[in-house]
Design a protein around this motif. Structure first.
Motif, mmCIF file in Angstrom:
data_model
loop_
_atom_site.group_PDB
_atom_site.id
_atom_site.type_symbol
_atom_site.label_atom_id
_atom_site.label_comp_id
_atom_site.label_asym_id
_atom_site.label_seq_id
_atom_site.Cartn_x
_atom_site.Cartn_y
_atom_site.Cartn_z
ATOM 1 N N ASP A 181 0.841 -1.200 0.000
ATOM 2 C CA ASP A 181 0.000 0.000 0.000
ATOM 3 C C ASP A 181 0.876 1.250 0.000
ATOM 4 O OD1 ASP A 181 -2.301 -1.490 -0.002
ATOM 5 O OD2 ASP A 181 -2.599 -1.359 2.168
ATOM 6 N N SER A 182 2.024 1.164 0.672
ATOM 7 C CA SER A 182 2.906 2.338 0.718
ATOM 8 C C SER A 182 3.537 2.615 -0.644
ATOM 9 C CB SER A 182 3.995 2.163 1.794
ATOM 10 O OG SER A 182 4.726 0.966 1.606
ATOM 11 N N TRP A 183 3.611 1.611 -1.514
ATOM 12 C CA TRP A 183 4.013 1.832 -2.920
ATOM 13 C C TRP A 183 2.882 2.533 -3.670
ATOM 14 C CZ3 TRP A 183 7.789 1.171 -6.726
ATOM 15 C CH2 TRP A 183 7.336 1.094 -8.045
ATOM 16 N N ASN A 184 1.682 1.949 -3.547
ATOM 17 C CA ASN A 184 0.533 2.510 -4.276
ATOM 18 C C ASN A 184 0.275 3.965 -3.883
ATOM 19 O OD1 ASN A 184 0.063 0.086 -5.642
ATOM 20 N ND2 ASN A 184 -1.215 -0.713 -3.988
ATOM 21 N N ALA A 185 0.543 4.275 -2.601
ATOM 22 C CA ALA A 185 0.278 5.636 -2.120
ATOM 23 C C ALA A 185 1.184 6.666 -2.796
ATOM 24 C CB ALA A 185 0.466 5.697 -0.598
ATOM 25 N N LEU A 186 2.278 6.209 -3.386
ATOM 26 C CA LEU A 186 3.235 7.130 -4.009
ATOM 27 C C LEU A 186 3.087 7.196 -5.533
ATOM 28 C CD1 LEU A 186 6.320 6.273 -1.770
ATOM 29 C CD2 LEU A 186 5.074 8.454 -1.852
ATOM 30 N N LEU A 187 2.062 6.539 -6.073
ATOM 31 C CA LEU A 187 1.822 6.609 -7.516
ATOM 32 C C LEU A 187 0.950 7.821 -7.835
ATOM 33 C CD1 LEU A 187 1.043 2.851 -8.302
ATOM 34 C CD2 LEU A 187 3.196 4.082 -8.689
ATOM 35 N N GLN A 188 1.312 8.509 -8.904
ATOM 36 C CA GLN A 188 0.500 9.636 -9.360
ATOM 37 C C GLN A 188 0.205 9.481 -10.832
ATOM 38 O OE1 GLN A 188 2.110 13.555 -8.699
ATOM 39 N NE2 GLN A 188 1.928 13.319 -6.455
ATOM 40 N N ARG A 189 -0.996 9.814 -11.196
ATOM 41 C CA ARG A 189 -1.392 9.690 -12.596
ATOM 42 C C ARG A 189 -0.864 10.878 -13.403
ATOM 43 N NH1 ARG A 189 -3.826 6.342 -15.227
ATOM 44 N NH2 ARG A 189 -5.218 6.702 -16.968
ATOM 45 N N ASN A 190 -0.377 10.610 -14.605
ATOM 46 C CA ASN A 190 -0.088 11.714 -15.527
ATOM 47 C C ASN A 190 -0.614 11.331 -16.911
ATOM 48 O OD1 ASN A 190 1.735 10.060 -16.789
ATOM 49 N ND2 ASN A 190 3.544 11.248 -16.268
ATOM 50 N N ASP A 191 -0.227 12.064 -17.947
ATOM 51 C CA ASP A 191 -0.770 11.820 -19.290
ATOM 52 C C ASP A 191 -0.464 10.412 -19.780
ATOM 53 O OD1 ASP A 191 -1.396 14.399 -19.047
ATOM 54 O OD2 ASP A 191 0.088 15.166 -20.481
ATOM 55 N N GLN A 192 0.727 9.909 -19.453
ATOM 56 C CA GLN A 192 1.166 8.622 -19.993
ATOM 57 C C GLN A 192 0.700 7.415 -19.186
ATOM 58 O OE1 GLN A 192 3.609 11.297 -20.467
ATOM 59 N NE2 GLN A 192 2.671 11.196 -22.495
ATOM 60 N N ALA A 226 13.401 13.010 -11.432
ATOM 61 C CA ALA A 226 12.005 13.322 -11.756
ATOM 62 C C ALA A 226 11.158 12.144 -11.306
ATOM 63 C CB ALA A 226 11.829 13.530 -13.260
ATOM 64 N N GLY A 227 9.833 12.302 -11.365
ATOM 65 C CA GLY A 227 8.961 11.167 -11.110
ATOM 66 C C GLY A 227 9.287 10.059 -12.107
ATOM 67 N N ILE A 228 9.208 8.800 -11.662
ATOM 68 C CA ILE A 228 9.674 7.693 -12.495
ATOM 69 C C ILE A 228 8.483 6.993 -13.129
ATOM 70 C CG2 ILE A 228 10.992 5.538 -12.545
ATOM 71 C CD1 ILE A 228 11.388 7.772 -9.561
ATOM 72 N N PRO A 229 8.471 6.866 -14.464
ATOM 73 C CA PRO A 229 7.361 6.151 -15.107
ATOM 74 C C PRO A 229 7.342 4.675 -14.689
ATOM 75 C CG PRO A 229 8.731 7.300 -16.740
ATOM 76 C CD PRO A 229 9.444 7.385 -15.437
ATOM 77 N N VAL A 230 6.149 4.131 -14.456
ATOM 78 C CA VAL A 230 6.008 2.712 -14.129
ATOM 79 C C VAL A 230 5.283 2.009 -15.275
ATOM 80 C CG1 VAL A 230 6.066 3.097 -11.641
ATOM 81 C CG2 VAL A 230 3.867 3.101 -12.847
ATOM 82 N N ASP A 231 5.352 0.676 -15.281
ATOM 83 C CA ASP A 231 4.761 -0.077 -16.391
ATOM 84 C C ASP A 231 3.237 -0.132 -16.254
ATOM 85 O OD1 ASP A 231 4.310 -1.977 -14.408
ATOM 86 O OD2 ASP A 231 5.099 -3.653 -15.585
ATOM 87 N N GLY A 232 2.590 -0.791 -17.181
ATOM 88 C CA GLY A 232 1.130 -0.799 -17.226
ATOM 89 C C GLY A 232 0.485 -1.381 -15.987
ATOM 90 N N SER A 233 1.170 -2.324 -15.318
ATOM 91 C CA SER A 233 0.611 -2.912 -14.106
ATOM 92 C C SER A 233 0.920 -2.060 -12.875
ATOM 93 C CB SER A 233 1.189 -4.313 -13.894
ATOM 94 O OG SER A 233 2.540 -4.239 -13.452
ATOM 95 N N ALA A 234 1.729 -1.004 -13.070
ATOM 96 C CA ALA A 234 2.184 -0.140 -11.971
ATOM 97 C C ALA A 234 2.963 -0.918 -10.919
ATOM 98 C CB ALA A 234 1.025 0.627 -11.335
ATOM 99 N N GLY A 235 3.532 -2.053 -11.321
ATOM 100 C CA GLY A 235 4.295 -2.869 -10.382
ATOM 101 C C GLY A 235 5.783 -2.888 -10.663
ATOM 102 N N HIS A 236 6.216 -2.260 -11.738
ATOM 103 C CA HIS A 236 7.629 -2.205 -12.134
ATOM 104 C C HIS A 236 7.924 -0.811 -12.664
ATOM 105 C CE1 HIS A 236 6.453 -6.492 -13.056
ATOM 106 N NE2 HIS A 236 7.506 -6.707 -12.301
ATOM 107 N N TRP A 237 9.222 -0.518 -12.836
ATOM 108 C CA TRP A 237 9.585 0.645 -13.639
ATOM 109 C C TRP A 237 9.163 0.370 -15.080
ATOM 110 C CZ3 TRP A 237 10.071 3.585 -9.874
ATOM 111 C CH2 TRP A 237 10.938 3.384 -8.812
ATOM 112 N N ALA A 238 8.889 1.423 -15.802
ATOM 113 C CA ALA A 238 8.537 1.266 -17.218
ATOM 114 C C ALA A 238 9.764 0.810 -18.008
ATOM 115 C CB ALA A 238 8.031 2.596 -17.770
#
Ligand SMILES: [Zn+2]
Length: 321
Positions: free
Chosen positions: A206-217, A232-244
């Motif tokens: 949950d502490s990971w999910n709490a640090l996710l923010q939505r942007n255009d991509q 900068a903020g780091i893009p994550v993959d489609g599952s939001a479980g890894h770096w992009a």
């Protein structure tokens, strides 16, 4: 109930004071009871080699100095956890473990393998937990003394452990020495370390999910340590479980692929990058100093995941045999 809760917190604080300078390390205890095909059998050379790889991977988390309370089910304090069978016959097969004892500063990780005709290397999860008993016990199951795991701010994570499935269909390299360049084998050490980082909450807590923010991509990860590392903020993959894909990390100032991206190349060994470690810090782990890759593999440490989500490390499809 409230008062009881407070007393437990005070007891934890004094315990911390007593051991403030003790060298704390989280130990990952591997449990083989669900290894139904003997992939980790200690009576085979291959099984023993794989056990050695598990221990080596666990040492990547040795320098985490959090204190995790023991889970000690007794009398009316009981709990169970249900998770995907580590040697599943089909993807939906689950298993339940009742009243597991988890020692202080340790996590229990169930491991196994089964054959799946695909390129997925492994998967990790921490299952669905149920607990009953007094408030202190229930708090321990939920937080292991890491109060930020349940605060409104969700800044921490205190897992019991989890389970990891490995795909025995894959042609694995189970050595501790670096794999030979150009090999078509997938590196087991890379995969185990990746899955353990998920159980410690990377992409799961949950502490990971709490640090996710939505942007255009899509989503970016905004943890302060990771942003300082990356710029900068780091893009994550489609599952939001890894770096992009394409997010570059570094070790010792040298650019490297991050271990916590969604895939790895055959014949290649990856280590947790400074960016991977920074994110683990952001989700609540006390990471004292990032060790050099060559000195990572000295001790044992670990841990956990959240409820019911799975993460997979896959090889790029073009590397499949
Ligand atoms: Zn993964």
């Amino acid at each position: 109930m409230r008062l009881h809760h407070k007393i437990i917190q005070l007891a934890l604080l004094s315990g911390l004071t007593l051991s403030a300078n003790a060298a704390q390390a989280i130990e990952i205890v591997f449990d083989y009871r669900f290894d139904r095909h003997g992939w980790f059998s200690d009576s085979t050379t291959d099984g023993l080699a794989r056990r050695g790889v598990l221990q080596q991977a666990a040492s990547a988390f040795t320098h985490f100095s959090d204190s995790l309370s023991a889970i000690t089910p007794r009398d009316d304090n009981s709990w169970n956890v249900s998770f995907q069978h580590p040697s599943w016959a089909n993807w939906l097969e689950r298993v339940t473990v009742n009243n597991l004892d988890v020692a202080q500063d340790s996590m229990v990780v169930f491991v196994g393998a089964s054959s799946f005709n695909g390129s997925v290397l492994g998967a990790a999860g921490s299952g669905n937990v149920r607990a009953s008993g007094d408030q202190g016990f229930i708090d321990t199951i939920a937080t292991r003394g890491q109060q930020g795991a349940v605060d409104n701010a969700l800044t921490d994570f205190g897992p019991w452990g989890g389970s990891i499935w490995f795909n025995s269909h894959i042609n694995w390299y189970s050595g501790l020495d670096d794999p030979i360049a150009g090999s078509t084998q997938a590196d087991l050490l890379t995969t185990v370390t990746h899955e353990l980082a998920h159980l410690l909450g990377f992409g799961l807590a949950d502490s990971w999910n709490a640090l996710l923010q939505r942007n255009d991509q899509g989503y970016i990860f905004t943890g302060a340590n990771a942003v300082a590392e990356y710029g900068a903020g780091i893009p994550v993959d489609g599952s939001a479980g890894h770096w992009a894909y394409g997010v570059v990390g570094s070790i010792d100032g040298q650019p490297v692929p991050n271990l916590m991206d969604p895939s790895t190349a055959a014949g290649n060994r990856e280590y947790l990058s400074d960016l991977d470690y920074a994110a683990l810090r952001d989700i609540g782990w006390q990471v004292s100093a990032v060790p050099e890759p060559s000195t990572i593999w000295m001790l044992l440490l670990g841990l956990v995941g959240v409820f019911g989500r799975w993460r997979r490390k896959t090889r790029p499809l073009d590397l499949d045999a």
